[in-house]
Design an enzyme around this catalytic site. Structure first.
Site, PDB file in Angstrom:
ATOM      1  N   PHE A  16       0.844  -1.199   0.000  1.00  0.00           N
ATOM      2  CA  PHE A  16       0.000   0.000   0.000  1.00  0.00           C
ATOM      3  C   PHE A  16       0.876   1.246   0.000  1.00  0.00           C
ATOM      4  O   PHE A  16       0.624   2.193  -0.746  1.00  0.00           O
ATOM      5  CB  PHE A  16      -0.912   0.011   1.223  1.00  0.00           C
ATOM      6  CG  PHE A  16      -1.465   1.379   1.537  1.00  0.00           C
ATOM      7  CD1 PHE A  16      -2.580   1.858   0.871  1.00  0.00           C
ATOM      8  CD2 PHE A  16      -0.842   2.211   2.467  1.00  0.00           C
ATOM      9  CE1 PHE A  16      -3.073   3.129   1.134  1.00  0.00           C
ATOM     10  CE2 PHE A  16      -1.326   3.477   2.737  1.00  0.00           C
ATOM     11  CZ  PHE A  16      -2.445   3.937   2.064  1.00  0.00           C
ATOM     12  N   LYS A  65       8.687  -4.168  13.332  1.00  0.00           N
ATOM     13  CA  LYS A  65       8.238  -2.975  14.062  1.00  0.00           C
ATOM     14  C   LYS A  65       8.826  -2.881  15.473  1.00  0.00           C
ATOM     15  O   LYS A  65       8.972  -1.782  16.011  1.00  0.00           O
ATOM     16  CB  LYS A  65       6.706  -2.930  14.127  1.00  0.00           C
ATOM     17  CG  LYS A  65       6.053  -2.559  12.806  1.00  0.00           C
ATOM     18  CD  LYS A  65       4.558  -2.323  12.996  1.00  0.00           C
ATOM     19  CE  LYS A  65       3.904  -1.893  11.705  1.00  0.00           C
ATOM     20  NZ  LYS A  65       2.476  -1.528  11.904  1.00  0.00           N
ATOM     21  N   ASP A 105       0.887   4.853  13.327  1.00  0.00           N
ATOM     22  CA  ASP A 105      -0.340   4.048  13.400  1.00  0.00           C
ATOM     23  C   ASP A 105      -1.317   4.648  14.399  1.00  0.00           C
ATOM     24  O   ASP A 105      -2.529   4.679  14.169  1.00  0.00           O
ATOM     25  CB  ASP A 105      -0.023   2.605  13.812  1.00  0.00           C
ATOM     26  CG  ASP A 105       0.600   1.792  12.685  1.00  0.00           C
ATOM     27  OD1 ASP A 105       0.354   2.134  11.506  1.00  0.00           O
ATOM     28  OD2 ASP A 105       1.331   0.832  12.976  1.00  0.00           O
ATOM     29  N   GLY A 128      -7.303  -9.340  19.858  1.00  0.00           N
ATOM     30  CA  GLY A 128      -5.954  -9.609  19.377  1.00  0.00           C
ATOM     31  C   GLY A 128      -4.910  -8.841  20.161  1.00  0.00           C
ATOM     32  O   GLY A 128      -5.177  -7.746  20.682  1.00  0.00           O
TER      33      GLY A 128
END
Length: 247
Positions: A16, A65, A105, A128
């Site tokens: 993306f 990350k 984010d 999650g």
């Protein structure tokens, strides 16, 4: 000099970020390129930056990350709190390279969910506990919402899916899916929660954007919930990265 930006991760496949920034550079006549750097071992990051003198900034995706953090010279306080970095700003002074890590984010998430919030939405369940969940958790706290993690196994303050009674669902008016359940091509999957306990007072948010409406969101919509997918979050975090690189 043509500036260069890029994405590090493994594997990358369709990116993306690359398509987004290439289109942005073309539309706004920006003299820059964006490349994918598919690297399995993040320890070669500094060598990669040394070899690409035009690099001014990087996006970071899975699985790097968290493992990238020890390689950085400085962390933005939010990135430190979240424990994950998805943006690196590169500053050069002669032969010296200075790397600062950020997390955009959280910006993408909070800016995309904030317009949908109502006063009665004070508690949230995060489905999650993977990479994306950390930024969601910090973002909810920044919005003065009390977040609780849900995972397959109960541990400490983390609930299990078996703990999700109708009363508990009713008491948490925001449900955020950060799991890959329902992502293309496995579109027939959804998190195992008591959907019939959802109501028009609930907001269900899925960080997945492919498909546009996951089975999780479809089931929530049938109960009258507000729903939101992750595509705006993705765009907003990319724009936040661009701002970071150019400040």
């Amino acid at each position: 000099m043509k500036r260069k930006y890029g994405l590090v991760g493994y594997p990358l496949g369709h990116s993306f970020s690359r398509s987004f920034f290439q289109q942005k550079f073309e539309d706004e006549h920006i003299n820059a390129t964006y490349e994918n750097f598919e690297i399995q071992d993040i320890s070669c990051l500094r060598q990669l930056i040394s070899d690409n003198h035009e690099l001014c900034g990087l996006n970071v995706t899975i699985p790097h990350k968290t493992t990238v953090i020890p390689l950085l010279d400085e962390l933005h306080p939010l990135a430190r709190e979240i424990g994950a970095v998805n943006v690196i700003k590169i500053t050069r002074q002669g032969d010296k390279i200075f790397l600062k890590g950020f997390n955009s984010d959280i910006i993408g998430f909070t800016d995309s969910i904030a317009p949908l919030l109502d006063d009665h939405m004070t508690k949230a369940l995060i489905l999650g506990t993977g990479g994306a969940s950390k930024a969601i958790h910090a973002g909810l706290k920044a919005l003065h919402i009390t977040p609780t993690f849900v995972s397959r196994q109960k541990r400490g303050d983390i609930l299990s899916y078996e703990d999700l009674s109708p009363d508990l669902i009713d008491n948490h008016k925001i449900i955020v899916n950060t799991t890959p359940l329902g992502m293309f091509p496995h579109i027939d999957q959804s998190p195992n929660i008591p959907y019939t306990a959802l109501s028009p007072e609930h907001l269900c948010y899925d960080v997945i954007y492919n498909p546009e409406t996951t089975l999780f969101l479809q089931k929530a919509a049938r109960q009258g919930c507000k729903i939101k997918n992750g595509i705006e979050m993705l765009h907003l975090q990319a724009l936040a990265a661009w701002k970071i690189w150019n400040e």
